[in-house]
Structure formats: C-alpha cells, structure tokens
Design an enzyme around this catalytic site. Structure first.
Site, PDB file in Angstrom:
ATOM      1  N   HIS A  55       0.860  -1.191   0.000  1.00 18.63           N
ATOM      2  CA  HIS A  55       0.000   0.000   0.000  1.00 18.63           C
ATOM      3  C   HIS A  55       0.896   1.240   0.000  1.00 18.63           C
ATOM      4  O   HIS A  55       1.909   1.284   0.706  1.00 18.63           O
ATOM      5  CB  HIS A  55      -0.888  -0.014   1.259  1.00 18.63           C
ATOM      6  CG  HIS A  55      -1.612   1.281   1.504  1.00 18.63           C
ATOM      7  ND1 HIS A  55      -1.292   2.143   2.538  1.00 18.63           N
ATOM      8  CD2 HIS A  55      -2.652   1.861   0.852  1.00 18.63           C
ATOM      9  CE1 HIS A  55      -2.100   3.182   2.512  1.00 18.63           C
ATOM     10  NE2 HIS A  55      -2.935   3.035   1.510  1.00 18.63           N
ATOM     11  N   ASN A  56       0.509   2.256  -0.791  1.00 15.86           N
ATOM     12  CA  ASN A  56       1.306   3.500  -0.864  1.00 15.86           C
ATOM     13  C   ASN A  56       2.796   3.181  -0.931  1.00 15.86           C
ATOM     14  O   ASN A  56       3.594   3.658  -0.119  1.00 15.86           O
ATOM     15  CB  ASN A  56       0.987   4.413   0.324  1.00 15.86           C
ATOM     16  CG  ASN A  56      -0.385   5.063   0.196  1.00 15.86           C
ATOM     17  OD1 ASN A  56      -1.088   4.857  -0.796  1.00 15.86           O
ATOM     18  ND2 ASN A  56      -0.786   5.827   1.187  1.00 15.86           N
ATOM     19  N   GLU A  85       1.564   0.165  -5.511  1.00 16.22           N
ATOM     20  CA  GLU A  85       0.575   1.233  -5.699  1.00 16.22           C
ATOM     21  C   GLU A  85       1.257   2.510  -6.158  1.00 16.22           C
ATOM     22  O   GLU A  85       2.331   2.869  -5.674  1.00 16.22           O
ATOM     23  CB  GLU A  85      -0.187   1.480  -4.392  1.00 16.22           C
ATOM     24  CG  GLU A  85      -1.339   2.459  -4.574  1.00 16.22           C
ATOM     25  CD  GLU A  85      -2.143   2.698  -3.307  1.00 16.22           C
ATOM     26  OE1 GLU A  85      -3.183   3.367  -3.415  1.00 16.22           O
ATOM     27  OE2 GLU A  85      -1.731   2.231  -2.231  1.00 16.22           O
ATOM     28  N   ASP A  87       0.168   6.509  -6.641  1.00 14.03           N
ATOM     29  CA  ASP A  87      -0.777   7.624  -6.531  1.00 14.03           C
ATOM     30  C   ASP A  87      -0.283   8.732  -7.455  1.00 14.03           C
ATOM     31  O   ASP A  87       0.749   9.358  -7.176  1.00 14.03           O
ATOM     32  CB  ASP A  87      -0.832   8.146  -5.090  1.00 14.03           C
ATOM     33  CG  ASP A  87      -1.676   7.259  -4.189  1.00 14.03           C
ATOM     34  OD1 ASP A  87      -2.107   6.208  -4.662  1.00 14.03           O
ATOM     35  OD2 ASP A  87      -1.880   7.626  -3.020  1.00 14.03           O
ATOM     36  N   HIS A 100       1.593  11.229  -1.791  1.00 11.84           N
ATOM     37  CA  HIS A 100       0.337  11.015  -1.067  1.00 11.84           C
ATOM     38  C   HIS A 100      -0.439  12.328  -1.067  1.00 11.84           C
ATOM     39  O   HIS A 100      -0.062  13.267  -0.375  1.00 11.84           O
ATOM     40  CB  HIS A 100       0.625  10.551   0.368  1.00 11.84           C
ATOM     41  CG  HIS A 100      -0.550   9.896   1.016  1.00 11.84           C
ATOM     42  ND1 HIS A 100      -0.744   9.877   2.375  1.00 11.84           N
ATOM     43  CD2 HIS A 100      -1.612   9.224   0.495  1.00 11.84           C
ATOM     44  CE1 HIS A 100      -1.864   9.222   2.654  1.00 11.84           C
ATOM     45  NE2 HIS A 100      -2.402   8.815   1.522  1.00 11.84           N
ATOM     46  N   GLU A 134      -3.756   4.901  -8.761  1.00  9.69           N
ATOM     47  CA  GLU A 134      -4.774   5.820  -8.241  1.00  9.69           C
ATOM     48  C   GLU A 134      -4.531   7.124  -8.983  1.00  9.69           C
ATOM     49  O   GLU A 134      -3.572   7.847  -8.702  1.00  9.69           O
ATOM     50  CB  GLU A 134      -4.646   5.977  -6.722  1.00  9.69           C
ATOM     51  CG  GLU A 134      -5.856   6.670  -6.128  1.00  9.69           C
ATOM     52  CD  GLU A 134      -5.777   6.814  -4.617  1.00  9.69           C
ATOM     53  OE1 GLU A 134      -5.684   7.975  -4.154  1.00  9.69           O
ATOM     54  OE2 GLU A 134      -5.789   5.797  -3.912  1.00  9.69           O
ATOM     55  N   LYS A 183      -3.800  -1.957 -13.043  1.00  9.41           N
ATOM     56  CA  LYS A 183      -5.101  -1.906 -12.370  1.00  9.41           C
ATOM     57  C   LYS A 183      -5.539  -0.445 -12.346  1.00  9.41           C
ATOM     58  O   LYS A 183      -4.787   0.424 -11.887  1.00  9.41           O
ATOM     59  CB  LYS A 183      -4.991  -2.447 -10.949  1.00  9.41           C
ATOM     60  CG  LYS A 183      -6.281  -2.299 -10.153  1.00  9.41           C
ATOM     61  CD  LYS A 183      -6.030  -2.409  -8.658  1.00  9.41           C
ATOM     62  CE  LYS A 183      -7.183  -1.838  -7.854  1.00  9.41           C
ATOM     63  NZ  LYS A 183      -7.319  -0.377  -7.949  1.00  9.41           N
ATOM     64  N   SER A 264     -11.750  -2.213  -4.622  1.00 10.61           N
ATOM     65  CA  SER A 264     -10.844  -1.982  -3.502  1.00 10.61           C
ATOM     66  C   SER A 264     -11.675  -1.616  -2.285  1.00 10.61           C
ATOM     67  O   SER A 264     -12.556  -0.745  -2.370  1.00 10.61           O
ATOM     68  CB  SER A 264      -9.871  -0.840  -3.812  1.00 10.61           C
ATOM     69  OG  SER A 264      -8.935  -1.232  -4.785  1.00 10.61           O
ATOM     70  N   ASN A 420      20.646 -13.069  31.765  1.00 11.86           N
ATOM     71  CA  ASN A 420      22.053 -12.923  31.321  1.00 11.86           C
ATOM     72  C   ASN A 420      22.582 -14.086  30.500  1.00 11.86           C
ATOM     73  O   ASN A 420      23.680 -14.571  30.770  1.00 11.86           O
ATOM     74  CB  ASN A 420      22.971 -12.742  32.548  1.00 11.86           C
ATOM     75  CG  ASN A 420      22.782 -11.387  33.193  1.00 11.86           C
ATOM     76  OD1 ASN A 420      22.141 -10.518  32.606  1.00 11.86           O
ATOM     77  ND2 ASN A 420      23.312 -11.211  34.377  1.00 11.86           N
ATOM     78  N   ASP A 449      13.794  -9.737  24.599  1.00 15.87           N
ATOM     79  CA  ASP A 449      14.689  -9.433  25.719  1.00 15.87           C
ATOM     80  C   ASP A 449      13.815  -8.898  26.855  1.00 15.87           C
ATOM     81  O   ASP A 449      13.270  -7.799  26.762  1.00 15.87           O
ATOM     82  CB  ASP A 449      15.722  -8.397  25.265  1.00 15.87           C
ATOM     83  CG  ASP A 449      16.735  -8.056  26.354  1.00 15.87           C
ATOM     84  OD1 ASP A 449      16.700  -8.696  27.426  1.00 15.87           O
ATOM     85  OD2 ASP A 449      17.572  -7.148  26.126  1.00 15.87           O
TER      86      ASP A 449
END
Length: 501
Positions: A55-56, A85, A87, A100, A134, A183, A264, A420, A449
């Site tokens: 995504h993005n 993707e 944009d 974006h 997009e 797409k 989507s 330890n 840890d």
C-alpha cells in the site's frame, strides 16, 4: 557431508560439531526444503492465489510528511511484492508525479518510478507485477503516463487479452510470467477490444478513486459525494484484467460484474464483510479479485491484521511494507513458501464453488482437519543484544510461540525468561496447540529481551505457514524486525504436528 572429523567419517559417526553443522543447514531447518522453491501449481487463474501486495508503496515512513522514493519500490519488489501502488498527480513541467495527495509527503517523478519497477520487478520472482494506479491527473498528463509505461515497460506490459477471443476467466501466473498488469479505471467493457467500436470514446468521465481523501483536511470526514475525473483513452486501454469498479455488495457483483472488474475495500468495510458474510466473501473471490487497503486514519503507516482477509479469500491484501510490525512478519511468513515468489495458491476450499466454508463458524467440511501441534522450545544460540542503550549488555531472553489463523486457532504461549544468557539459553519447555484449519494457520516464533521496567525488546522472529513446517528436531532461523536474517542466531525446537485424537 557435514562431518569434518575424518575418524568419525570412517566410523560413520557424527561428532557434536558435525551435528551442529547439519542442524544449521537446510536439512535441519523447520521450513520444508521443497517449499523453498516454487512447488505449487502456477497454472490456476490469477485470482486463485494470495498476492503479496503493498500500500502506498512510494512512502518510506509515515503518510503525512515522510519522503517518497523509488527506493521504496525497489525494496518492496526485492521482498517479493507483486502488487505496488502508484498515486499519480499532475506535476510541474507537464510531468506526472507520485506522492500522497493532500499531504506534505515529497514527490517523485512517475517515469522514474516506472523505470525502477522495470529494473527490479523480476529480480526475485518471474511472476507478474500489478501496478495499482490511483489516478488524479489531468488528461494531458494521463496520456504522458500511458506513453511512459508503453515506452519503458515495452512488450512486458499487457495491453491486450492473451487470448484471441473474449476471456471468461483470468490467465494464470505461469502465462503472465515477466508481465506487468495495470489496475485502474476503464472507459468501457473489455469486450470492446474484440469489436469495432473500441475507438468510439476518446475521453470520458469516470468516478475518481481517492483513498488519500480519507486523511484530507486533518482527518475530517471524507467527502461523501463521488467526484468525477476525465479519463484518457490511452490510459483506459491499458487496463485489461484489473478494471477498478465500485463495490455494491456481493449480489450486485454476482449479477453485474465481469470477472476482470475488481473492487478496492477499506479495511473497516472488508473486516465487517468478512465477519458478517464470510462464505459470500469467499465465493466472491472465487472468480474475482479483491484489494484491501489500510484505513486513512493510519497516518503512522501502521497495518491491519491481514489474516481475516486471507481467511476470506482476498488476494490483494495491501500493507505498508515500510513499517516493521507483526502484520508484516505474518505477510513475510505467508509468502515464505512457494519460493518466496509473491504468489501462494489458496486452499482448495477457497477455490471450489461447492465449498460452504465460513472462517467464523467452523462447520464440518474439507477445511476442518483437526491437528494437535506439539512444540518443545529447547534452546537458543547466539542471541544479540538489540537495545545497546540499556545498561545490561547481555540479553534476558524469553520465547513466545504463536499460532495465527482462523479465530478459533489463534493462541500464544511463552517460556520464562533466562537471565544474562544470549549465548546458549535452555528452556526445554513444551507447548500444545489445537488447530482446526491447518491450511490457513501460521506458526510464529518470537524471541524477546525481558525487561521488568519497560516493554520487552524484540531480539528476533520467524514466521511460516504451518503446512510448510517439518516434524522432528529443527533449527529455527531468526529475522530482525525488518525481516533480515540474523547470522548465527537461532532456536532449537522439537515439533510434532499430529492428527487430533
């Protein structure tokens, strides 16, 4: 083969060092070696596979002010991602850019991204790459986008159906090897390719896909009125097998949507459908593609849990690849088998039209194969101290074992921590898990840890499909939070996956 001591070789014995060498090779790994290469049937229709999806993809950090970069595409593709993707917005000097929208994220030229994708798309996998557009550009810059894709991607770009007649289902990943699919929006039906009226419309309006509007105006509610955008024929004609359409419900899709028309869905809508209409969602995905994407409110580039989406048969479950998290561990684990090629064949009960599988209420059916998983965490080796700022330089490790799949199978158990000792901590701790749908289950190991005053630090993790594990004494490699192998570190475990009594 792994024994270095000549005397032991002559006696056909194995020393401790020889055994350790053996355990650290592929033969001793928890991952079935047959699954480390492409072993599944790759001749099924494209929608019968889970597809590793980003995504993005252009973002390297958060969704509001982080940098955009071609490097982010390269990293995703090198990790086996098969759907990226883009944009697209009008840029200066007539050149379209990717960023974006409505945010302060930096911009990168569209043509530079296409060049990077072309150079790195098939380095780790030969199987097709989907470019999810997009599109917010004006018609002149859309035409330039089409020009760039045609000239840079060349013959690898699918611009016609593979068959001479109108197809009724998707081609397979095998048939699409080395190919790019676009797409996006399309002005007409695919049938027009085979008729004489495909040249009729040069430009027309289509509804605009605008995921970025989710975060517009400081997170205020997204615009409800569907905006329109003029679509250039040159760009429209490049959309063959992945035409974006609005989702109007499963019945509407069944009655009116062609197989190549896909929707989507934002995570909230998709999760709701998966919960209330699980079986219908699975059936929808038997002949169509579904793409799921994170909510716009995830401005920190966090991710949703992909498992319920895979359980509903969704193929393109798009995640923020730049964010290290459990969700990305699961994604890496899902696509670890089948040679990490970015395509994993869905179980038959998600492909067979007679299936009535509902992941939320496990009725009897071929999906129900009850197993008992016995895991003994024996020891670990060479665990690094991850947080160098903490006053103690030696790790206090504990191991968590998780089964993730359908809701009924989700479980987590952990060992005590050992003070330890990152060199060779020993637990000899046995766990037992009941698994109802092993074909949808993932097994995840997490080493942390321990810290009594703050959150535990991740030392390493490893995730793989339960169906790709092997019984017996096994070595589990450990990966960093970014998914890279930690050299020399690992777990020693004993595994038994048995039919439930």
């Amino acid at each position: 083969m792994y024994e270095m001591d000549e005397t032991a070789k002559q006696r056909e014995c194995m020393t401790k060092d020889g055994f350790l060498m053996y355990m650290h090779q592929q033969e001793g790994s928890i991952l079935n070696p047959a699954h480390s290469k492409v072993h599944q049937d790759m001749r099924q229709p494209l929608n019968h596979y889970y597809i590793s999806s980003s995504h993005n993809t252009y973002l390297t950090a958060d969704q509001l002010k982080g940098p955009s970069s071609t490097e982010a595409y390269i990293r995703a593709l090198m990790k086996g991602c098969r759907c990226v993707e883009l944009d697209c917005w009008d840029g200066a000097n007539g050149e379209p850019v990717i960023y974006h929208g409505y945010t302060l994220t930096s911009k990168v030229l569209f043509k530079d991204v296409i060049k990077a994708i072309k150079d790195y798309a098939f380095k780790t996998s030969d199987y097709p790459v989907i470019l999810s557009l997009e599109n917010h550009c004006t018609v002149p810059q859309q035409k330039l986008m089409a020009d760039h894709m045609a000239s840079i991607l060349g013959a690898a770009l699918v611009t016609q159906p593979l068959s001479d007649t109108m197809p009724s289902r998707f081609p397979s990943p095998e048939e699409l090897k080395g190919k790019f699919l676009i797409k996006g929006k399309r002005l007409n039906k695919l049938d027009a390719v085979f008729s004489n009226n495909n040249n009729a419309i040069e430009v027309d309006s289509v509804s605009e896909e605008d995921e970025a509007a989710d975060t517009k105006e400081n997170g205020q509610k997204a615009k409800t009125k569907t905006s329109k955008i003029k679509l250039a024929k040159e760009l429209s004609d490049m959309v063959i097998y992945c035409k974006s359409v609005h989702f109007g419900g499963f019945e509407h899709a069944k009655d009116t949507q062609a197989f190549y028309e896909m929707s989507s869905l934002k995570e909230g809508k998709a999760f709701s459908l998966a919960e209330t209409s699980g079986t219908a969602f699975i059936h929808h995905n038997m002949d169509k593609l579904s793409r799921i994407y994170p909510a716009g409110s995830r401005t920190d580039s966090s991710n949703y849990n992909p498992l319920p989406m895979w359980n509903a048969g969704c193929q393109i479950v798009a995640l923020n690849f730049q964010t290290p998290c459990k969700e990305m561990d699961l994604n890496q684990g899902r696509f670890l088998s089948n040679g990490m090629c970015g395509y994993t064949l869905k179980p038959e009960f998600q492909r067979d039209l007679s299936s009535q599988m509902n992941p939320n209420s496990l009725t009897k059916g071929p999906w129900l194969q009850k197993k008992t998983l016995h895991v003994m965490v024996i020891s670990a080796q060479q665990l690094p101290k991850v947080n160098k700022e903490k006053h103690k330089s030696i790790v206090d490790p504990l191991v968590r074992v998780e089964v993730c799949g359908v809701a009924a199978d989700n479980a987590s158990k952990e060992t005590i921590y050992i003070e330890n000792n990152g060199f060779n901590p020993m637990w000899n701790k046995s766990f037992q898990f009941q698994v109802n749908v092993p074909e949808l289950a993932m097994l995840r190991f997490l080493v942390e840890d321990y810290d009594s005053t703050s959150a535990n630090d991740l030392v390493g993790q490893y995730c793989l499909p339960l169906t790709s594990t092997r019984n017996g004494y096994r070595h589990v490699p450990l990966l960093t939070k970014r998914g890279d192998v930690i050299s020399s570190a690992g777990l020693f475990v004993h595994l038994m996956l048995l039919d439930a009594q």
